[in-house]
Design a protein around this motif. Structure first.
Motif, PDB file in Angstrom:
ATOM      1  N   VAL A  75      24.884   2.480 -28.226  1.00 30.14           N
ATOM      2  CA  VAL A  75      25.781   1.918 -27.221  1.00 30.14           C
ATOM      3  C   VAL A  75      24.966   1.229 -26.121  1.00 30.14           C
ATOM      4  O   VAL A  75      25.300   0.143 -25.672  1.00 30.14           O
ATOM      5  CB  VAL A  75      26.703   3.007 -26.631  1.00 30.14           C
ATOM      6  N   ASN A  76      23.870   1.874 -25.714  1.00 32.03           N
ATOM      7  CA  ASN A  76      23.017   1.261 -24.689  1.00 32.03           C
ATOM      8  C   ASN A  76      22.429  -0.054 -25.180  1.00 32.03           C
ATOM      9  O   ASN A  76      22.304  -1.011 -24.416  1.00 32.03           O
ATOM     10  CB  ASN A  76      21.905   2.225 -24.277  1.00 32.03           C
ATOM     11  N   LEU A  77      22.068  -0.120 -26.462  1.00 36.43           N
ATOM     12  CA  LEU A  77      21.567  -1.356 -27.040  1.00 36.43           C
ATOM     13  C   LEU A  77      22.643  -2.444 -26.979  1.00 36.43           C
ATOM     14  O   LEU A  77      22.357  -3.597 -26.696  1.00 36.43           O
ATOM     15  CB  LEU A  77      21.146  -1.115 -28.495  1.00 36.43           C
ATOM     16  N   ALA A  78      23.887  -2.046 -27.215  1.00 40.94           N
ATOM     17  CA  ALA A  78      24.997  -3.003 -27.200  1.00 40.94           C
ATOM     18  C   ALA A  78      25.257  -3.540 -25.791  1.00 40.94           C
ATOM     19  O   ALA A  78      25.711  -4.667 -25.626  1.00 40.94           O
ATOM     20  CB  ALA A  78      26.254  -2.357 -27.751  1.00 40.94           C
ATOM     21  N   CYS A  79      24.986  -2.738 -24.768  1.00 40.76           N
ATOM     22  CA  CYS A  79      25.240  -3.160 -23.386  1.00 40.76           C
ATOM     23  C   CYS A  79      24.023  -3.911 -22.847  1.00 40.76           C
ATOM     24  O   CYS A  79      23.219  -3.383 -22.065  1.00 40.76           O
ATOM     25  CB  CYS A  79      25.594  -1.960 -22.514  1.00 40.76           C
ATOM     26  N   THR A  80      23.897  -5.137 -23.267  1.00 39.91           N
ATOM     27  CA  THR A  80      22.773  -5.982 -22.866  1.00 39.91           C
ATOM     28  C   THR A  80      22.919  -6.406 -21.407  1.00 39.91           C
ATOM     29  O   THR A  80      24.015  -6.325 -20.841  1.00 39.91           O
ATOM     30  CB  THR A  80      22.737  -7.243 -23.751  1.00 39.91           C
ATOM     31  N   PRO A  81      21.834  -6.879 -20.791  1.00 41.20           N
ATOM     32  CA  PRO A  81      21.940  -7.341 -19.403  1.00 41.20           C
ATOM     33  C   PRO A  81      23.006  -8.426 -19.201  1.00 41.20           C
ATOM     34  O   PRO A  81      23.716  -8.417 -18.199  1.00 41.20           O
ATOM     35  CB  PRO A  81      20.535  -7.882 -19.107  1.00 41.20           C
ATOM     36  N   ARG A  82      23.141  -9.346 -20.157  1.00 37.93           N
ATOM     37  CA  ARG A  82      24.169 -10.394 -20.023  1.00 37.93           C
ATOM     38  C   ARG A  82      25.569  -9.798 -20.061  1.00 37.93           C
ATOM     39  O   ARG A  82      26.443 -10.190 -19.297  1.00 37.93           O
ATOM     40  CB  ARG A  82      24.010 -11.445 -21.125  1.00 37.93           C
ATOM     41  N   LEU A  83      25.786  -8.837 -20.964  1.00 33.24           N
ATOM     42  CA  LEU A  83      27.096  -8.191 -21.060  1.00 33.24           C
ATOM     43  C   LEU A  83      27.375  -7.387 -19.795  1.00 33.24           C
ATOM     44  O   LEU A  83      28.481  -7.429 -19.256  1.00 33.24           O
ATOM     45  CB  LEU A  83      27.137  -7.292 -22.295  1.00 33.24           C
ATOM     46  N   LEU A  84      26.379  -6.691 -19.302  1.00 34.55           N
ATOM     47  CA  LEU A  84      26.548  -5.907 -18.080  1.00 34.55           C
ATOM     48  C   LEU A  84      26.858  -6.799 -16.879  1.00 34.55           C
ATOM     49  O   LEU A  84      27.642  -6.416 -16.013  1.00 34.55           O
ATOM     50  CB  LEU A  84      25.301  -5.064 -17.806  1.00 34.55           C
ATOM     51  N   SER A  85      26.259  -7.983 -16.842  1.00 34.21           N
ATOM     52  CA  SER A  85      26.542  -8.886 -15.706  1.00 34.21           C
ATOM     53  C   SER A  85      28.007  -9.318 -15.708  1.00 34.21           C
ATOM     54  O   SER A  85      28.609  -9.489 -14.651  1.00 34.21           O
ATOM     55  CB  SER A  85      25.603 -10.096 -15.720  1.00 34.21           C
ATOM     56  N   VAL A  96      37.353 -13.545 -16.954  1.00 31.88           N
ATOM     57  CA  VAL A  96      36.212 -12.640 -17.140  1.00 31.88           C
ATOM     58  C   VAL A  96      36.381 -11.855 -18.444  1.00 31.88           C
ATOM     59  O   VAL A  96      35.427 -11.719 -19.219  1.00 31.88           O
ATOM     60  CB  VAL A  96      36.061 -11.677 -15.937  1.00 31.88           C
ATOM     61  N   PHE A  97      37.586 -11.365 -18.709  1.00 28.41           N
ATOM     62  CA  PHE A  97      37.839 -10.608 -19.939  1.00 28.41           C
ATOM     63  C   PHE A  97      37.571 -11.476 -21.170  1.00 28.41           C
ATOM     64  O   PHE A  97      36.974 -11.020 -22.149  1.00 28.41           O
ATOM     65  CB  PHE A  97      39.275 -10.091 -19.990  1.00 28.41           C
ATOM     66  N   ARG A  98      38.006 -12.709 -21.119  1.00 34.43           N
ATOM     67  CA  ARG A  98      37.807 -13.614 -22.251  1.00 34.43           C
ATOM     68  C   ARG A  98      36.325 -13.905 -22.455  1.00 34.43           C
ATOM     69  O   ARG A  98      35.829 -13.920 -23.585  1.00 34.43           O
ATOM     70  CB  ARG A  98      38.605 -14.890 -22.017  1.00 34.43           C
ATOM     71  N   GLU A  99      35.605 -14.112 -21.363  1.00 34.12           N
ATOM     72  CA  GLU A  99      34.159 -14.329 -21.426  1.00 34.12           C
ATOM     73  C   GLU A  99      33.454 -13.090 -22.007  1.00 34.12           C
ATOM     74  O   GLU A  99      32.542 -13.192 -22.826  1.00 34.12           O
ATOM     75  CB  GLU A  99      33.648 -14.630 -20.013  1.00 34.12           C
ATOM     76  N   LEU A 100      33.893 -11.912 -21.590  1.00 36.11           N
ATOM     77  CA  LEU A 100      33.335 -10.655 -22.089  1.00 36.11           C
ATOM     78  C   LEU A 100      33.511 -10.546 -23.597  1.00 36.11           C
ATOM     79  O   LEU A 100      32.575 -10.181 -24.326  1.00 36.11           O
ATOM     80  CB  LEU A 100      34.037  -9.488 -21.390  1.00 36.11           C
ATOM     81  N   MET A 101      34.690 -10.854 -24.094  1.00 37.02           N
ATOM     82  CA  MET A 101      34.957 -10.749 -25.528  1.00 37.02           C
ATOM     83  C   MET A 101      34.112 -11.726 -26.332  1.00 37.02           C
ATOM     84  O   MET A 101      33.572 -11.365 -27.377  1.00 37.02           O
ATOM     85  CB  MET A 101      36.441 -11.002 -25.812  1.00 37.02           C
ATOM     86  N   ALA A 102      33.987 -12.943 -25.860  1.00 35.64           N
ATOM     87  CA  ALA A 102      33.204 -13.946 -26.589  1.00 35.64           C
ATOM     88  C   ALA A 102      31.750 -13.497 -26.718  1.00 35.64           C
ATOM     89  O   ALA A 102      31.154 -13.569 -27.803  1.00 35.64           O
ATOM     90  CB  ALA A 102      33.296 -15.292 -25.881  1.00 35.64           C
ATOM     91  N   LEU A 103      31.170 -13.016 -25.625  1.00 35.37           N
ATOM     92  CA  LEU A 103      29.771 -12.591 -25.647  1.00 35.37           C
ATOM     93  C   LEU A 103      29.591 -11.318 -26.478  1.00 35.37           C
ATOM     94  O   LEU A 103      28.668 -11.228 -27.290  1.00 35.37           O
ATOM     95  CB  LEU A 103      29.250 -12.383 -24.224  1.00 35.37           C
ATOM     96  N   ALA A 104      30.448 -10.328 -26.304  1.00 34.93           N
ATOM     97  CA  ALA A 104      30.323  -9.069 -27.052  1.00 34.93           C
ATOM     98  C   ALA A 104      30.414  -9.318 -28.551  1.00 34.93           C
ATOM     99  O   ALA A 104      29.632  -8.768 -29.334  1.00 34.93           O
ATOM    100  CB  ALA A 104      31.388  -8.073 -26.608  1.00 34.93           C
ATOM    101  N   ASN A 105      31.342 -10.162 -28.959  1.00 38.81           N
ATOM    102  CA  ASN A 105      31.506 -10.479 -30.371  1.00 38.81           C
ATOM    103  C   ASN A 105      30.281 -11.203 -30.920  1.00 38.81           C
ATOM    104  O   ASN A 105      29.770 -10.867 -31.980  1.00 38.81           O
ATOM    105  CB  ASN A 105      32.762 -11.318 -30.572  1.00 38.81           C
ATOM    106  N   ARG A 106      29.803 -12.191 -30.190  1.00 33.88           N
ATOM    107  CA  ARG A 106      28.638 -12.975 -30.621  1.00 33.88           C
ATOM    108  C   ARG A 106      27.402 -12.068 -30.742  1.00 33.88           C
ATOM    109  O   ARG A 106      26.678 -12.118 -31.731  1.00 33.88           O
ATOM    110  CB  ARG A 106      28.385 -14.128 -29.650  1.00 33.88           C
TER     111      ARG A 106
END
Length: 172
Positions: free
Chosen positions: A103-113, A151-161
């Motif tokens: 999970v920590n690996l999944a939470c990258t700095p870009r995703l956290l921002s 913000v939610f839409r941006e979050l989904m695009a990045l998390a999926n990618r």
């Protein structure tokens, strides 16, 4: 004007008569889609809901699932993650099969921002994975809600990618 903005302007408000257990009654539905995700914004007088799921041709992989503030017994995110709880400032629950390091690996700095842009003090429910987002929050103002939906839409695009990139060797 950016294409994303034009798409929002073309959306129309529809009557929404669906009632879901545990969610507020939101009589208005606004489509807020992106290229990869179908996003819906449900609005009521005092609250709103946001839902996102991948479009049929969007490649996806779900390598983590989180629930903020309370466990999600239906989706399975019910194990408290102390590291993420400390990072977010609210209780964060993960799937039992996901070790904390995954999970920590999944939470990258870009995703956290992106996650730091979310006003969690207004959120009652926040279920999140690279392929699904469900948010229930109190309505502040229309402008605030539109900003949070972006913000939610941006979050989904990045998390999926990022999830696809992490797992593309396994997917073939």
């Amino acid at each position: 004007m950016p294409r994303e903005s034009l798409h929002w302007q073309k959306s129309r408000v529809l009557a929404h008569d669906e009632i879901a257990i545990g969610a507020p009654y939101c009589p208005f539905k606004v489509s807020f889609h992106s290229k990869a995700f179908q996003c819906f914004f449900f609005v009521a007088d005092a609250s709103y809901c946001f839902q996102a799921k991948p479009r049929p041709k969007t490649p996806w992989v779900e390598d983590f699932r989180l629930s903020l503030k309370e466990p999600d017994h239906v989706g399975g995110a019910r194990v408290l993650s102390p590291e993420l709880t400390k990072l977010f400032g609210v209780e964060v629950f993960r799937l039992p099969r996901s070790p904390d390091d995954a999970v920590n690996l999944a939470c990258t700095p870009r995703l956290l921002s992106i996650l730091r842009k979310i006003r969690f003090n207004r959120v009652q429910r926040f279920l999140f994975s690279p392929v699904h987002l469900e948010v229930v929050a109190s309505l502040d103002s229309p402008e605030f809600c539109v900003g949070q939906a972006s913000v939610f839409r941006e979050l989904m695009a990045l998390a999926n990618r990022q999830a696809y990139e992490r797992n593309k060797d396994l997917l073939g």
